[in-house]
Design a protein around this motif. Structure first.
Motif, PDB file in Angstrom:
ATOM      1  N   MET A  29       0.857  -1.279   0.043  1.00 21.00           N
ATOM      2  CA  MET A  29      -0.101   0.025   0.018  1.00 21.00           C
ATOM      3  C   MET A  29       0.762   1.318   0.061  1.00 21.00           C
ATOM      4  O   MET A  29       0.577   2.225  -0.809  1.00 21.00           O
ATOM      5  N   GLN A  32       2.144   1.872  -3.256  1.00 18.50           N
ATOM      6  CA  GLN A  32       0.979   2.342  -4.221  1.00 18.50           C
ATOM      7  C   GLN A  32       0.964   3.889  -3.960  1.00 18.50           C
ATOM      8  O   GLN A  32       0.893   4.539  -5.081  1.00 18.50           O
ATOM      9  N   ASN A  56      -4.164   9.403  -2.010  1.00 27.18           N
ATOM     10  CA  ASN A  56      -3.786   7.893  -2.168  1.00 27.18           C
ATOM     11  C   ASN A  56      -3.471   7.445  -0.750  1.00 27.18           C
ATOM     12  O   ASN A  56      -3.771   6.343  -0.618  1.00 27.18           O
ATOM     13  N   THR A  60      -5.850   4.221   0.736  1.00 26.86           N
ATOM     14  CA  THR A  60      -5.405   2.798   1.054  1.00 26.86           C
ATOM     15  C   THR A  60      -6.317   2.035   1.870  1.00 26.86           C
ATOM     16  O   THR A  60      -6.449   0.748   2.004  1.00 26.86           O
ATOM     17  N   THR A 109      -3.472   1.239   8.138  1.00 29.43           N
ATOM     18  CA  THR A 109      -2.616   1.382   6.868  1.00 29.43           C
ATOM     19  C   THR A 109      -2.683   2.842   6.552  1.00 29.43           C
ATOM     20  O   THR A 109      -1.659   3.342   5.970  1.00 29.43           O
TER      21      THR A 109
END
Length: 258
Positions: A29, A32, A56, A60, A109
């Protein structure tokens, strides 16, 4: 719901060790977030890196919560769905608690991404901003979890589509809810659909916190997100009842694809 959550904790422990979660899932994650935020640096748009970093990083937790679509369908493969449907109790609250480990994992996360990676991309946090960041992240995870519960109720009769639906759902949110581009970029119809999703409002509130704007600019979208999440939760309860429980009890079968 409490016992469903205890099952969820057991499932999570069976799925991950602390090493596989930390270096596998969390690492994926964070990569990403770095990838999409890095694209903002290439584009050279003023404020683009900061915009993408916030979007972003919060996104996650949505990827995590959409896993509820697949795990709810897993009740059918495990043979427990028939017992839940046959029970005179409402199975919705079992399903609602059964996958609660996903918003918990998603919140953790996203907080690591926001608080850990954010400063690398110019998103710094004052200690007074951290409590609203935590609350908004948890609200995002729970709100999108409610969206996932609705999709899970729809897909439980066609379990082969569970991964397709969950992936399409979070990719659509990533595209249309203000993660990569402002919501106003899209045509009015898509913009209206995006505003029905809690992520759109929590992300707006998070950016208000990061910019140090007044509390009213944070509270208003947060309340809209809460309302949207509650609406999706109600829709999920109705969908599970009318699309799963009622047809199965009337037909005496879980072959709902007929």
């Amino acid at each position: 719901m409490r016992y469903g959550f205890l099952n969820a904790v057991a499932d999570f422990k069976a799925t991950y060790t602390w090493k596989s979660w930390l270096f596998g899932w969390l690492g994926r994650m964070l990569a990403q977030v770095v990838f999409f935020t890095g694209l903002g640096g290439v584009l050279g748009q003023p404020g683009g890196v900061r915009f993408l970093a916030l979007g972003n990083a919060l996104m996650t937790c949505v990827v995590d919560t959409m896993a509820v679509v697949a795990t709810t369908s897993g009740e059918r493969r495990a043979g427990t769905l028939s017992l839940l449907v046959a029970s005179p109790a409402d199975p919705f609250w079992v399903f609602a608690g059964r996958s609660l480990h996903w918003p918990v994992s998603g919140t953790a996360t996203a907080l690591v991404a926001l608080l850990g990676l954010g400063p690398l991309f110019g998103v710094t946090w004052h200690p007074s901003q951290i409590p609203p960041v935590v609350l908004l992240t948890a609200l995002t995870a729970l709100g999108t979890y409610c969206v996932g519960l609705f999709l899970a109720a729809v897909v439980v009769s066609v379990p082969r589509l569970r991964n397709v639906v969950s992936n399409c759902a979070y990719l659509a949110m990533m595209a249309f809810c203000g993660v990569q581009v402002p919501v106003g970029f899209w045509p009015s119809g898509l913009e209206a659909l995006a505003r029905a999703v809690p992520l759109t409002h929590t992300l707006h509130a998070l950016r208000a916190v990061a910019d140090g704007r007044p509390a009213a600019d944070v509270l208003h979208p947060a309340l809209l997100a809460l309302l949207a999440g509650a609406s999706w939760l109600g829709a999920a309860a109705l969908a599970l009842h009318w699309l799963v429980a009622v047809p199965a009890r009337r037909a005496g079968t879980l072959d709902l694809s007929r």
